[in-house]
Design a protein around this motif. Sequence first.
Motif, PDB file in Angstrom:
ATOM      1  N   TYR A  76       6.114  52.697 -42.718  1.00 54.95           N
ATOM      2  CA  TYR A  76       6.111  52.654 -41.264  1.00 54.95           C
ATOM      3  C   TYR A  76       7.496  52.945 -40.686  1.00 54.95           C
ATOM      4  O   TYR A  76       7.610  53.612 -39.662  1.00 54.95           O
ATOM      5  N   GLU A  77       8.536  52.455 -41.352  1.00 54.18           N
ATOM      6  CA  GLU A  77       9.899  52.772 -40.908  1.00 54.18           C
ATOM      7  C   GLU A  77      10.129  54.271 -40.928  1.00 54.18           C
ATOM      8  O   GLU A  77      10.688  54.836 -39.984  1.00 54.18           O
ATOM      9  N   SER A  78       9.694  54.913 -42.003  1.00 56.34           N
ATOM     10  CA  SER A  78       9.849  56.359 -42.132  1.00 56.34           C
ATOM     11  C   SER A  78       9.060  57.089 -41.048  1.00 56.34           C
ATOM     12  O   SER A  78       9.546  58.048 -40.438  1.00 56.34           O
ATOM     13  N   GLN A  79       7.840  56.642 -40.788  1.00 51.66           N
ATOM     14  CA  GLN A  79       7.014  57.267 -39.754  1.00 51.66           C
ATOM     15  C   GLN A  79       7.660  57.125 -38.378  1.00 51.66           C
ATOM     16  O   GLN A  79       7.738  58.092 -37.616  1.00 51.66           O
ATOM     17  N   LEU A  80       8.143  55.932 -38.059  1.00 52.03           N
ATOM     18  CA  LEU A  80       8.782  55.716 -36.763  1.00 52.03           C
ATOM     19  C   LEU A  80      10.091  56.493 -36.656  1.00 52.03           C
ATOM     20  O   LEU A  80      10.419  57.011 -35.584  1.00 52.03           O
ATOM     21  N   ALA A  81      10.830  56.620 -37.764  1.00 54.39           N
ATOM     22  CA  ALA A  81      12.064  57.418 -37.760  1.00 54.39           C
ATOM     23  C   ALA A  81      11.740  58.895 -37.512  1.00 54.39           C
ATOM     24  O   ALA A  81      12.487  59.586 -36.812  1.00 54.39           O
ATOM     25  N   THR A 115      17.657  51.699 -36.131  1.00 53.69           N
ATOM     26  CA  THR A 115      19.082  51.505 -36.396  1.00 53.69           C
ATOM     27  C   THR A 115      19.756  52.824 -36.770  1.00 53.69           C
ATOM     28  O   THR A 115      19.086  53.761 -37.229  1.00 53.69           O
ATOM     29  N   PRO A 116      21.065  52.898 -36.613  1.00 55.86           N
ATOM     30  CA  PRO A 116      21.785  54.089 -37.072  1.00 55.86           C
ATOM     31  C   PRO A 116      21.552  54.354 -38.562  1.00 55.86           C
ATOM     32  O   PRO A 116      21.446  55.507 -38.981  1.00 55.86           O
ATOM     33  N   GLU A 117      21.439  53.287 -39.364  1.00 57.01           N
ATOM     34  CA  GLU A 117      21.210  53.455 -40.806  1.00 57.01           C
ATOM     35  C   GLU A 117      19.837  54.081 -41.071  1.00 57.01           C
ATOM     36  O   GLU A 117      19.712  54.962 -41.926  1.00 57.01           O
ATOM     37  N   LEU A 118      18.819  53.628 -40.346  1.00 55.80           N
ATOM     38  CA  LEU A 118      17.479  54.189 -40.510  1.00 55.80           C
ATOM     39  C   LEU A 118      17.472  55.655 -40.101  1.00 55.80           C
ATOM     40  O   LEU A 118      16.909  56.510 -40.797  1.00 55.80           O
ATOM     41  N   ARG A 119      18.121  55.963 -38.999  1.00 57.37           N
ATOM     42  CA  ARG A 119      18.179  57.352 -38.529  1.00 57.37           C
ATOM     43  C   ARG A 119      18.936  58.242 -39.516  1.00 57.37           C
ATOM     44  O   ARG A 119      18.530  59.375 -39.770  1.00 57.37           O
ATOM     45  N   GLU A 120      20.018  57.742 -40.069  1.00 54.39           N
ATOM     46  CA  GLU A 120      20.807  58.528 -41.023  1.00 54.39           C
ATOM     47  C   GLU A 120      20.028  58.755 -42.314  1.00 54.39           C
ATOM     48  O   GLU A 120      20.027  59.851 -42.857  1.00 54.39           O
ATOM     49  N   ALA A 121      19.351  57.719 -42.804  1.00 55.81           N
ATOM     50  CA  ALA A 121      18.543  57.859 -44.019  1.00 55.81           C
ATOM     51  C   ALA A 121      17.423  58.875 -43.791  1.00 55.81           C
ATOM     52  O   ALA A 121      17.143  59.707 -44.662  1.00 55.81           O
ATOM     53  N   LYS A 123      17.447  61.370 -41.617  1.00 54.95           N
ATOM     54  CA  LYS A 123      18.082  62.691 -41.502  1.00 54.95           C
ATOM     55  C   LYS A 123      18.403  63.256 -42.879  1.00 54.95           C
ATOM     56  O   LYS A 123      18.156  64.438 -43.146  1.00 54.95           O
ATOM     57  N   ASP A 124      18.942  62.423 -43.772  1.00 54.46           N
ATOM     58  CA  ASP A 124      19.257  62.873 -45.137  1.00 54.46           C
ATOM     59  C   ASP A 124      17.998  63.305 -45.876  1.00 54.46           C
ATOM     60  O   ASP A 124      17.977  64.347 -46.538  1.00 54.46           O
ATOM     61  N   ASN A 125      16.936  62.515 -45.756  1.00 55.83           N
ATOM     62  CA  ASN A 125      15.678  62.846 -46.419  1.00 55.83           C
ATOM     63  C   ASN A 125      15.076  64.125 -45.853  1.00 55.83           C
ATOM     64  O   ASN A 125      14.603  64.989 -46.593  1.00 55.83           O
ATOM     65  N   LEU A 126      15.102  64.263 -44.535  1.00 57.26           N
ATOM     66  CA  LEU A 126      14.560  65.461 -43.896  1.00 57.26           C
ATOM     67  C   LEU A 126      15.325  66.702 -44.341  1.00 57.26           C
ATOM     68  O   LEU A 126      14.721  67.739 -44.653  1.00 57.26           O
ATOM     69  N   THR A 127      16.638  66.608 -44.400  1.00 53.44           N
ATOM     70  CA  THR A 127      17.462  67.741 -44.838  1.00 53.44           C
ATOM     71  C   THR A 127      17.096  68.140 -46.263  1.00 53.44           C
ATOM     72  O   THR A 127      16.948  69.330 -46.569  1.00 53.44           O
ATOM     73  N   ALA A 128      16.910  67.153 -47.152  1.00 49.64           N
ATOM     74  CA  ALA A 128      16.552  67.432 -48.542  1.00 49.64           C
ATOM     75  C   ALA A 128      15.175  68.079 -48.645  1.00 49.64           C
ATOM     76  O   ALA A 128      14.987  69.058 -49.377  1.00 49.64           O
ATOM     77  N   VAL A 129      14.210  67.559 -47.887  1.00 49.16           N
ATOM     78  CA  VAL A 129      12.852  68.104 -47.944  1.00 49.16           C
ATOM     79  C   VAL A 129      12.823  69.533 -47.411  1.00 49.16           C
ATOM     80  O   VAL A 129      12.195  70.418 -48.005  1.00 49.16           O
ATOM     81  N   ILE A 130      13.511  69.788 -46.322  1.00 51.84           N
ATOM     82  CA  ILE A 130      13.523  71.139 -45.756  1.00 51.84           C
ATOM     83  C   ILE A 130      14.212  72.114 -46.710  1.00 51.84           C
ATOM     84  O   ILE A 130      13.755  73.246 -46.875  1.00 51.84           O
ATOM     85  N   LYS A 137      10.837  75.128 -53.830  1.00 48.73           N
ATOM     86  CA  LYS A 137      10.711  74.121 -54.893  1.00 48.73           C
ATOM     87  C   LYS A 137      10.394  72.787 -54.240  1.00 48.73           C
ATOM     88  O   LYS A 137      10.924  72.459 -53.193  1.00 48.73           O
ATOM     89  N   TRP A 138       9.566  72.017 -54.921  1.00 47.19           N
ATOM     90  CA  TRP A 138       9.216  70.715 -54.373  1.00 47.19           C
ATOM     91  C   TRP A 138       9.398  69.649 -55.435  1.00 47.19           C
ATOM     92  O   TRP A 138       8.655  69.573 -56.391  1.00 47.19           O
ATOM     93  N   ARG A 139      10.400  68.844 -55.269  1.00 44.44           N
ATOM     94  CA  ARG A 139      10.661  67.678 -56.124  1.00 44.44           C
ATOM     95  C   ARG A 139      10.257  67.916 -57.567  1.00 44.44           C
ATOM     96  O   ARG A 139       9.226  67.439 -58.032  1.00 44.44           O
ATOM     97  N   ALA A 140      11.072  68.641 -58.276  1.00 45.89           N
ATOM     98  CA  ALA A 140      10.801  68.986 -59.673  1.00 45.89           C
ATOM     99  C   ALA A 140      10.490  67.736 -60.491  1.00 45.89           C
ATOM    100  O   ALA A 140      11.081  66.687 -60.289  1.00 45.89           O
ATOM    101  N   GLY A 141       9.563  67.880 -61.419  1.00 44.85           N
ATOM    102  CA  GLY A 141       9.261  66.785 -62.327  1.00 44.85           C
ATOM    103  C   GLY A 141       7.822  66.313 -62.226  1.00 44.85           C
ATOM    104  O   GLY A 141       7.177  66.110 -63.234  1.00 44.85           O
ATOM    105  N   GLU A 142       7.306  66.156 -61.015  1.00 46.28           N
ATOM    106  CA  GLU A 142       5.948  65.672 -60.869  1.00 46.28           C
ATOM    107  C   GLU A 142       5.131  66.661 -60.055  1.00 46.28           C
ATOM    108  O   GLU A 142       5.628  67.239 -59.097  1.00 46.28           O
TER     109      GLU A 142
END
Length: 154
Positions: A76-81, A115-121, A123-130, A137-142
């Motif tokens: 839910y935190e991720s969805q709201l972010a 929080t700024p920490e939630l927003r930063e986390a 942003k980092d995840n979104l940048t990696a996924v994009i 490539k999509w998350r090698a391994g699985e």
Amino acid sequence: GDTFDALLKHARASLASYVHEADSRIVLSIEEEFKASQGEVVLSGRVDALFEGTGGECIVDFKTTGTIDKKKKEEYESQLAFYDHLLRENGRNPVEGLIIQIGEDKVVEHAFPLTPELREAFKDNLTAVIAELENGKWRAGEPSEYDGLLTLFK
């Protein structure tokens, strides 16, 4: 069938009761879709509700889940972010998120601070996924449900 109709009727009555009790909030939008571009990727999400509360704009997501455990809380935190990001890209300024859990006999609010920490986390995840999408490539391994789609980008 009848069971679904009864559940739907009950959920609507619970929600109507909740909305009536929450008169200190102004509804800014209901079920509105927001879009934002991130490079070549278009992000889109439909926000259940956006309220104006005493502290500012509040992103609201309604759930009918029974309990909110640690895994659900993170989800839910991720969805709201994500919604927070979309809204900010569209000139809004949400200050908090709220999960409103509609149960069989009660409605419970769960505050999720943006929080700024939630927003930063996020942003980092979104940048990696994009980056993974753009590189084909999509998350090698699985194996992933996205594997077939990502071959279109190669």
